[in-house]
Design a protein around this motif. Structure first.
Motif, PDB file in Angstrom:
ATOM      1  N   THR A 275       0.804  -1.223   0.000  1.00  0.00           N
ATOM      2  CA  THR A 275       0.000   0.000   0.000  1.00  0.00           C
ATOM      3  C   THR A 275       0.839   1.275   0.000  1.00  0.00           C
ATOM      4  N   GLY A 276       2.140   1.154   0.231  1.00  0.00           N
ATOM      5  CA  GLY A 276       2.994   2.344   0.221  1.00  0.00           C
ATOM      6  C   GLY A 276       4.453   1.977   0.377  1.00  0.00           C
ATOM      7  N   LEU A 277       5.311   2.888  -0.040  1.00  0.00           N
ATOM      8  CA  LEU A 277       6.765   2.715   0.078  1.00  0.00           C
ATOM      9  C   LEU A 277       7.384   4.000   0.604  1.00  0.00           C
ATOM     10  N   SER A 278       8.402   3.865   1.420  1.00  0.00           N
ATOM     11  CA  SER A 278       9.195   5.022   1.818  1.00  0.00           C
ATOM     12  C   SER A 278      10.643   4.571   1.986  1.00  0.00           C
ATOM     13  N   GLN A 279      11.542   5.517   1.841  1.00  0.00           N
ATOM     14  CA  GLN A 279      12.963   5.212   1.862  1.00  0.00           C
ATOM     15  C   GLN A 279      13.675   6.214   2.756  1.00  0.00           C
ATOM     16  N   SER A 280      14.623   5.726   3.530  1.00  0.00           N
ATOM     17  CA  SER A 280      15.394   6.619   4.391  1.00  0.00           C
ATOM     18  C   SER A 280      16.573   7.203   3.623  1.00  0.00           C
ATOM     19  N   ASN A 281      17.154   8.240   4.205  1.00  0.00           N
ATOM     20  CA  ASN A 281      18.436   8.732   3.694  1.00  0.00           C
ATOM     21  C   ASN A 281      19.494   7.712   4.079  1.00  0.00           C
ATOM     22  N   GLY A 282      20.518   7.609   3.292  1.00  0.00           N
ATOM     23  CA  GLY A 282      21.606   6.701   3.634  1.00  0.00           C
ATOM     24  C   GLY A 282      22.426   7.234   4.791  1.00  0.00           C
ATOM     25  N   THR A 283      22.889   6.327   5.626  1.00  0.00           N
ATOM     26  CA  THR A 283      23.766   6.693   6.737  1.00  0.00           C
ATOM     27  C   THR A 283      24.917   5.699   6.805  1.00  0.00           C
ATOM     28  N   VAL A 284      26.027   6.112   7.369  1.00  0.00           N
ATOM     29  CA  VAL A 284      27.156   5.225   7.581  1.00  0.00           C
ATOM     30  C   VAL A 284      27.194   4.858   9.055  1.00  0.00           C
ATOM     31  N   GLN A 285      27.213   3.534   9.319  1.00  0.00           N
ATOM     32  CA  GLN A 285      27.252   3.019  10.686  1.00  0.00           C
ATOM     33  C   GLN A 285      28.279   1.899  10.757  1.00  0.00           C
ATOM     34  N   ASN A 286      29.263   2.051  11.595  1.00  0.00           N
ATOM     35  CA  ASN A 286      30.264   1.004  11.822  1.00  0.00           C
ATOM     36  C   ASN A 286      30.876   0.467  10.524  1.00  0.00           C
TER      37      ASN A 286
ATOM     38  N   TRP B  63      29.542   0.520   7.531  1.00  0.00           N
ATOM     39  CA  TRP B  63      28.530   0.079   6.565  1.00  0.00           C
ATOM     40  C   TRP B  63      27.651   1.250   6.165  1.00  0.00           C
ATOM     41  N   PHE B  64      27.402   1.394   4.860  1.00  0.00           N
ATOM     42  CA  PHE B  64      26.428   2.353   4.358  1.00  0.00           C
ATOM     43  C   PHE B  64      25.081   1.646   4.355  1.00  0.00           C
ATOM     44  N   LYS B  65      24.076   2.268   4.984  1.00  0.00           N
ATOM     45  CA  LYS B  65      22.772   1.632   5.189  1.00  0.00           C
ATOM     46  C   LYS B  65      21.656   2.515   4.658  1.00  0.00           C
ATOM     47  N   ILE B  66      20.745   1.897   3.894  1.00  0.00           N
ATOM     48  CA  ILE B  66      19.508   2.546   3.449  1.00  0.00           C
ATOM     49  C   ILE B  66      18.350   1.627   3.800  1.00  0.00           C
ATOM     50  N   ASP B  67      17.281   2.199   4.359  1.00  0.00           N
ATOM     51  CA  ASP B  67      16.077   1.430   4.704  1.00  0.00           C
ATOM     52  C   ASP B  67      14.992   1.675   3.676  1.00  0.00           C
ATOM     53  N   LEU B  68      14.325   0.594   3.269  1.00  0.00           N
ATOM     54  CA  LEU B  68      13.123   0.671   2.452  1.00  0.00           C
ATOM     55  C   LEU B  68      11.985   0.129   3.298  1.00  0.00           C
ATOM     56  N   SER B  69      10.992   0.966   3.570  1.00  0.00           N
ATOM     57  CA  SER B  69       9.832   0.557   4.361  1.00  0.00           C
ATOM     58  C   SER B  69       8.656   0.318   3.430  1.00  0.00           C
ATOM     59  N   ILE B  70       8.075  -0.868   3.542  1.00  0.00           N
ATOM     60  CA  ILE B  70       6.980  -1.294   2.680  1.00  0.00           C
ATOM     61  C   ILE B  70       5.729  -1.405   3.540  1.00  0.00           C
ATOM     62  N   ASN B  71       4.759  -0.539   3.294  1.00  0.00           N
ATOM     63  CA  ASN B  71       3.478  -0.633   3.994  1.00  0.00           C
ATOM     64  C   ASN B  71       2.664  -1.720   3.316  1.00  0.00           C
ATOM     65  N   PHE B  72       2.020  -2.581   4.114  1.00  0.00           N
ATOM     66  CA  PHE B  72       1.247  -3.680   3.549  1.00  0.00           C
ATOM     67  C   PHE B  72      -0.101  -3.815   4.251  1.00  0.00           C
ATOM     68  N   SER B  73      -1.022  -4.504   3.579  1.00  0.00           N
ATOM     69  CA  SER B  73      -2.298  -4.870   4.185  1.00  0.00           C
ATOM     70  C   SER B  73      -2.676  -6.260   3.708  1.00  0.00           C
ATOM     71  N   SER B  74      -3.460  -6.944   4.532  1.00  0.00           N
ATOM     72  CA  SER B  74      -3.944  -8.264   4.184  1.00  0.00           C
ATOM     73  C   SER B  74      -5.304  -8.467   4.851  1.00  0.00           C
TER      74      SER B  74
END
Length: 134
Positions: free
Chosen positions: A106-117, A119-130
């Protein structure tokens, strides 16, 4: 649809659409990224189940977020490029309106990339329904 079946449908779509190793949440076997240049972590975050109507036959709707974190070793000048390429590939696999095994995106959102320890990390959040019968 049970929470287990919802999670399995999301995970199945992820494993079909990526070649990167996957770190599983709550796994009995700890994930060790040593020796890897990239990997994915996935998190199943069920949110709320609500009634679709007053009648017992109306069923319920379960909604939540399936978060996919892409990790790329932060080396060189352009380590964000492979991370963004993987995010683009995942966005195509989890496009808004996609339905797989009874789970709808039902939706998508993405974080800004960050460097942690390191590692470069980007999150993709997927909204869902069932939908679930009672």
């Amino acid at each position: 649809m049970s929470q287990l079946l919802i999670r399995d449908a999301l995970l199945s779509n992820l494993t079909f659409n990526t070649l990167l190793p996957i770190a599983f949440e709550n796994s009995a076997k700890p994930f060790d990224p040593k020796g890897l240049d990239s990997y994915i972590a996935q998190y199943f975050l069920p949110n709320i189940t609500t009634s679709r109507g007053k009648a017992i036959s109306s069923g319920d709707e379960s909604i939540g977020i399936y978060q996919i974190s892409v990790y790329i070793r932060a080396m060189g000048d352009y380590y964000d490029n492979p991370a963004l390429m993987e995010i683009d590939s995942l966005r195509k696999a989890f496009y808004i309106g996609a339905v797989f095994d009874g789970v709808r995106v039902t939706g998508l959102s993405q974080s800004n990339g960050t460097v942690q320890n390191g590692w470069f990390k980007i999150d993709l959040s997927i909204n869902f329904s069932s939908y679930t019968a009672r």
